[in-house]
Design a protein around this motif. Structure first.
Motif, short mmCIF file in Angstrom:
data_model
loop_
_atom_site.label_atom_id
_atom_site.label_comp_id
_atom_site.label_asym_id
_atom_site.label_seq_id
_atom_site.Cartn_x
_atom_site.Cartn_y
_atom_site.Cartn_z
N GLN A 382 0.85 -1.22 0.03
CA GLN A 382 -0.12 0.00 -0.08
C GLN A 382 0.79 1.35 -0.02
OE1 GLN A 382 -3.16 0.19 -0.39
NE2 GLN A 382 -3.32 -2.11 -0.63
N GLU A 383 1.99 1.23 0.83
CA GLU A 383 2.90 2.30 0.93
C GLU A 383 3.53 2.74 -0.67
OE1 GLU A 383 5.57 1.58 4.04
OE2 GLU A 383 4.03 1.93 5.55
N GLU A 386 0.79 4.39 -2.74
CA GLU A 386 0.81 5.70 -2.25
C GLU A 386 1.84 6.45 -2.79
OE1 GLU A 386 -1.05 8.73 -1.23
OE2 GLU A 386 -1.86 6.73 -1.27
N ARG A 387 2.97 5.89 -2.83
CA ARG A 387 4.13 6.76 -3.41
C ARG A 387 4.29 7.01 -4.90
NH1 ARG A 387 7.03 3.52 0.20
NH2 ARG A 387 7.76 2.16 -1.13
N TRP A 388 3.61 5.85 -5.35
CA TRP A 388 3.41 5.94 -7.15
C TRP A 388 2.31 6.87 -7.39
CZ3 TRP A 388 -0.92 4.23 -9.94
CH2 TRP A 388 -0.48 4.35 -11.31
N ARG A 389 1.31 6.89 -6.57
CA ARG A 389 0.34 7.70 -6.83
C ARG A 389 0.69 9.24 -6.83
NH1 ARG A 389 -2.94 4.26 -3.46
NH2 ARG A 389 -4.23 2.83 -4.85
N GLN A 390 1.47 9.58 -5.78
CA GLN A 390 2.02 10.84 -5.37
C GLN A 390 2.89 11.28 -6.61
OE1 GLN A 390 3.82 10.97 -1.52
NE2 GLN A 390 1.34 10.67 -0.48
#
Length: 393
Positions: A382-383, A386-390
């Motif tokens: 999940q982390e 999330e880093r990829w989305r940001q």
């Protein structure tokens, strides 16, 4: 509202003791007392050893009922027909252990190509020849022996790695124990090989977390073994041959109870893995003495997501292979793969009966350590997402 306690078990049959290792759904062993006496000089300690091998977790032994005070003195004798409970410590870990079955995708590893498997298997045999030299128990020459796997070769390295990752190694370093063809997963065996594969015979490595070297009886009769000068018995450890059922007069004379293994004194190859031998011992005990397996097979489990594609590991897999047995059932309405564990086990026409390795795998992958590892991996996933989305916003 808590569920009612399970119905009490009747006394074990005459000449036996019962050992309850899982309370609900109940799994227990009915073990002949006469057999235990052949295998261990401290029978109460032996019951703790069995519980530890099967569940891979520390526990204590309670007589009569699971809420009884655990035994402090383990030097006594067994009660004929008595019931004993293997109580995990701490108690808080007991509840919920069977509520979640691991997704096989979590443990899926990249498989080797066939040529690598062939090479690896040849290396396995060569390393056993170097380390053992002869059948480790009978002293039979190498040309009449076979390379025997402790954890069956057909299970593949994915399944093998799951066992290692979810078991406490204690004093053993298993950081690089990842390959089903690792020399630590084998022995050179002669006449014993077929019976070892059928789990009639097991190997008890001492000292271990529960038993000392002196807790195992000496060899039952004078063996018909003449050691070659190049081999010797390990100085501080014992690898003792044990029969979980009467092998008959010929085998009990040729390969008697508690005959110890000998290895090439000059070899630097590591000895058989204690972790794997203990796991195998627990699987054999479940196969030989286990009762209540149907309760596990019909227990209701969570629906499983889409199953991974089976991976090729070595030669064609037999009907007992785990991947075949736990393949996903087909959803006729949506065409998607789904997995309900109770339906998949009981209803699928493609399923075969669970064997002792299926049951051990099931218990193993529902341990607190396995759950914690899955939780950590999910958090990391999940982390990462999330880093990829940001990064693309």
């Amino acid at each position: 509202m808590s569920s009612p306690p399970p119905e009490p078990l009747p006394p074990a049959p005459e000449g036996h003791v019962g050992l309850v290792v899982i309370l609900e759904p109940r799994l227990y062993l009915e073990i002949p007392i006469s057999q235990i006496r052949l295998l261990c000089l401290k029978p109460l300690k032996y019951l703790i050893f069995l519980g530890w091998c099967i569940l891979g977790r520390e526990g204590r032994l309670a007589p009569d009922r699971p809420d009884c005070t655990p035994l402090e003195d383990l030097s006594g004798e067994l009660v004929d027909g008595g019931l004993y409970y293997y109580i995990l410590t701490p108690m808080s870990e007991v509840e919920g252990d069977l509520d979640y079955v691991v997704d096989l995708e979590v443990i899926k590893m990249e498989s080797a190509v066939p040529s690598e498997i062939t090479t690896s298997r040849n290396d396995f045999h060569e390393k056993l020849l170097e380390r053992d030299g002869f059948c480790v128990f009978s002293g039979a020459p190498a040309d009449v022996c076979q390379a025997a796997h402790i954890i069956p070769y057909a299970r593949g390295s994915e399944w093998f790695q799951t066992i290692v990752q979810n078991r406490q190694p204690h004093e053993e370093n298993v950081d690089n124990l990842t390959d089903i063809n690792d020399v630590r997963n084998g022995l050179l065996l002669g006449l014993l090989h077929a019976r070892f594969d059928r789990r009639m015979a097991v190997i008890l490595k001492t000292p271990n977390h529960c038993l000392d070297v002196g807790d195992v009886p000496p060899c039952a009769v004078q063996p018909l073994v003449v050691l070659d000068p190049s081999v010797s018995y390990p100085r501080d450890d014992r690898y003792s041959l044990q029969w979980l059922e009467d092998p008959g007069l010929y085998m009990s004379t040729t390969l008697p109870y508690n005959l110890d293994a000998a290895f090439n004194r000059q070899s630097q190859e590591p000895k058989p893995s204690a972790l794997l031998l203990h796991y195998n011992y627990g699987a054999a005990a479940v196969k030989q003495w286990g009762c209540g397996l149907e309760a596990l097979k019909t227990h209701k489990y969570h629906t499983r997501p889409k199953a991974p594609e089976p991976v090729a590991m070595g030669p064609p897999k037999s009907q007992h292979d785990r991947i075949v047995k736990l393949d996903a059932t087909k959803n006729p309405t949506s065409g998607e793969q789904h997995r309900d564990w109770s339906e998949g086990i009981v209803q699928s026409e493609h399923q075969t009966q669970w064997d002792e390795h299926d049951l051990m795998f099931f218990i193993l992958t529902n341990s607190p350590a396995a759950k914690a590892r899955r939780h950590k991996e999910e958090q990391e996933k999940q982390e990462s997402l999330e880093r990829w989305r940001q990064g693309i916003v």
